[in-house]
Design a protein around this motif. Sequence first.
Motif, PDB file in Angstrom:
ATOM      1  N   PHE A   1      50.655  58.759  28.284  1.00  0.00           N
ATOM      2  CA  PHE A   1      49.247  58.591  27.936  1.00  0.00           C
ATOM      3  C   PHE A   1      48.753  57.216  28.385  1.00  0.00           C
ATOM      4  CE2 PHE A   1      45.586  57.732  25.208  1.00  0.00           C
ATOM      5  CZ  PHE A   1      44.864  58.898  25.402  1.00  0.00           C
ATOM      6  N   LEU A   2      47.925  57.213  29.435  1.00  0.00           N
ATOM      7  CA  LEU A   2      47.393  55.977  30.003  1.00  0.00           C
ATOM      8  C   LEU A   2      45.867  56.030  30.013  1.00  0.00           C
ATOM      9  CD1 LEU A   2      49.926  55.582  32.969  1.00  0.00           C
ATOM     10  CD2 LEU A   2      49.988  54.428  30.738  1.00  0.00           C
ATOM     11  N   ASP A   3      45.304  56.468  28.883  1.00  0.00           N
ATOM     12  CA  ASP A   3      43.846  56.591  28.759  1.00  0.00           C
ATOM     13  C   ASP A   3      43.357  56.005  27.442  1.00  0.00           C
ATOM     14  OD1 ASP A   3      41.277  57.309  29.589  1.00  0.00           O
ATOM     15  OD2 ASP A   3      41.418  59.325  28.741  1.00  0.00           O
ATOM     16  N   SER A   4      43.996  54.943  27.003  1.00  0.00           N
ATOM     17  CA  SER A   4      43.653  54.366  25.703  1.00  0.00           C
ATOM     18  C   SER A   4      42.288  53.692  25.681  1.00  0.00           C
ATOM     19  CB  SER A   4      44.736  53.366  25.272  1.00  0.00           C
ATOM     20  OG  SER A   4      45.951  54.026  25.024  1.00  0.00           O
ATOM     21  N   ALA A   5      41.774  53.269  26.844  1.00  0.00           N
ATOM     22  CA  ALA A   5      40.446  52.650  26.868  1.00  0.00           C
ATOM     23  C   ALA A   5      39.364  53.652  26.518  1.00  0.00           C
ATOM     24  CB  ALA A   5      40.171  52.038  28.240  1.00  0.00           C
ATOM     25  N   ALA A   6      39.616  54.944  26.781  1.00  0.00           N
ATOM     26  CA  ALA A   6      38.652  55.972  26.396  1.00  0.00           C
ATOM     27  C   ALA A   6      38.739  56.246  24.903  1.00  0.00           C
ATOM     28  CB  ALA A   6      38.892  57.246  27.194  1.00  0.00           C
TER      29      ALA A   6
ATOM     30  N   THR B   1      29.639  44.194  18.135  1.00  0.00           N
ATOM     31  CA  THR B   1      29.868  45.603  17.851  1.00  0.00           C
ATOM     32  C   THR B   1      31.263  46.017  18.294  1.00  0.00           C
ATOM     33  OG1 THR B   1      29.119  46.508  19.985  1.00  0.00           O
ATOM     34  CG2 THR B   1      27.418  46.016  18.344  1.00  0.00           C
ATOM     35  N   PHE B   2      31.832  46.986  17.578  1.00  0.00           N
ATOM     36  CA  PHE B   2      33.043  47.645  18.060  1.00  0.00           C
ATOM     37  C   PHE B   2      33.139  49.027  17.455  1.00  0.00           C
ATOM     38  CE2 PHE B   2      34.811  45.693  14.208  1.00  0.00           C
ATOM     39  CZ  PHE B   2      35.725  46.629  13.739  1.00  0.00           C
ATOM     40  N   THR B   3      34.064  49.823  17.977  1.00  0.00           N
ATOM     41  CA  THR B   3      34.201  51.210  17.558  1.00  0.00           C
ATOM     42  C   THR B   3      35.615  51.481  17.088  1.00  0.00           C
ATOM     43  OG1 THR B   3      33.688  53.481  18.235  1.00  0.00           O
ATOM     44  CG2 THR B   3      34.809  52.105  19.851  1.00  0.00           C
ATOM     45  N   GLY B   4      35.771  52.336  16.095  1.00  0.00           N
ATOM     46  CA  GLY B   4      37.073  52.546  15.484  1.00  0.00           C
ATOM     47  C   GLY B   4      38.064  53.298  16.340  1.00  0.00           C
ATOM     48  N   HIS B   5      37.595  54.246  17.142  1.00  0.00           N
ATOM     49  CA  HIS B   5      38.537  55.151  17.803  1.00  0.00           C
ATOM     50  C   HIS B   5      39.313  54.496  18.939  1.00  0.00           C
ATOM     51  CE1 HIS B   5      36.211  56.159  21.542  1.00  0.00           C
ATOM     52  NE2 HIS B   5      35.202  55.754  20.798  1.00  0.00           N
ATOM     53  N   LYS B   6      38.859  53.358  19.441  1.00  0.00           N
ATOM     54  CA  LYS B   6      39.642  52.634  20.443  1.00  0.00           C
ATOM     55  C   LYS B   6      40.662  51.697  19.780  1.00  0.00           C
ATOM     56  CE  LYS B   6      35.712  52.690  23.631  1.00  0.00           C
ATOM     57  NZ  LYS B   6      36.100  53.814  24.488  1.00  0.00           N
TER      58      LYS B   6
END
Length: 417
Positions: A37-42, A232-237
């Motif tokens: 899994f190399l899509d952690s920025a999404a 601002t930031f988002t939880g899912h990242k």
Amino acid sequence: MSTHTPTTHAHVQLDVQAIRQQFPILGEKVHDRPLVFLDSAASAQKPNAVIDSMASTMRHQYANIHRGLHWMSERTTEAYEGVRDLVADFLNAPSREEIVFTRNSTEAINLVAHSFGALLKPGQAVLISQMEHHANLVPWQMLRDRAGIDLRVAPITDDGDLDMDAYKALLADGKVALVSITHMSNVLGTITPAKQIADIAHAAGALVLFDGSQSVVHHKTDVQELGADFYTFTGHKLYGPTGIGVLWARRDLLEQMPPFLGGGDMISTVTFERSTWANIPHKFEAGTPAIVETIGLGAAIDWVSKIGFDAIAAHEAELTAHALTRLATVPGLSIVGRPRVRGGVVSFTMADVHPHDIATLLDRNGIAIRAGHHCAEPLMRRLGLSATARASFGIYTQKEEIDVLADTLVRIRDFFV
């Protein structure tokens, strides 16, 4: 193509194998291959600590918050509001009342564009950069169109850094009311010089918002040290759930700004003739919030804080340096951007192979990356590209996975040539 070395960090040993055991999804297979899994920025994967906290809340104490007088409601309210304290500490915010919960960074920026934007007058300006995610562009276009403000765009260099001379020149006339810039690019990995950006903006009479969606995952964030006015930031990242984000803003600004949404929980009194607003931060939190998701965010913050950002940053700096070295050996591959300071995001192209084909063929080998414009179409045009492939790293990423990526890209290149 040459690359710049990421910022170095004091070496702190991270037990990646032990960490990976806490992520049940990493044991899954894709197309009968081990998941890489190399899509952690999404969107990052979730550790057991987050999954268990949310499940436990729903199993044992779920109720609506703030309104109930019964045990379940009181316990859930305590848990929910406790996360506000955690977030304030996480960002080193001066006050818990400065933490506003939103659905994500996009909603947080829209809140500022709507509510702080209502205080702006025609002729004033908002300044963004060429590397912004659509979430930090479209709300300002909408504000421009309805309020008659000017929208200015600071250019980037060919290496992918903010052009600081051009940035300063765009502030020179004193008409910029707000600078809104990413703290870390989701395409180039560029970590912007936030303190310098803020100092220059404040000297010109402008406030500063940083979109920290990518950066809070990789480095300790101190809004006071940065000199931010909004963050601002988002939880899912951040290894937390979707549906929960954060706006931090200085108390005096929140006090001045009108509400974003109307309804329950954001009011003090209501009659048919008029309503009055609750104190901050509740003035900006209309309706039943994402209760379980907020508690999940708290668990994620607890989890990463116990590991420590020195260890996280050191691990991801090593990963990024390894990726830049290994990918540079793939024939026909070009890494996009050479910023002076970068985080764990590497975008690339390959001659004669479309990024969507790269991503599709990697998926057939169990490797998840992102391909496309990454919600940054204007940046793609600046780079002269329609799309890139992007590998991004998390706390659970191993160097061996990057090696698998590079080796598979060589086979893909051989297939097309």
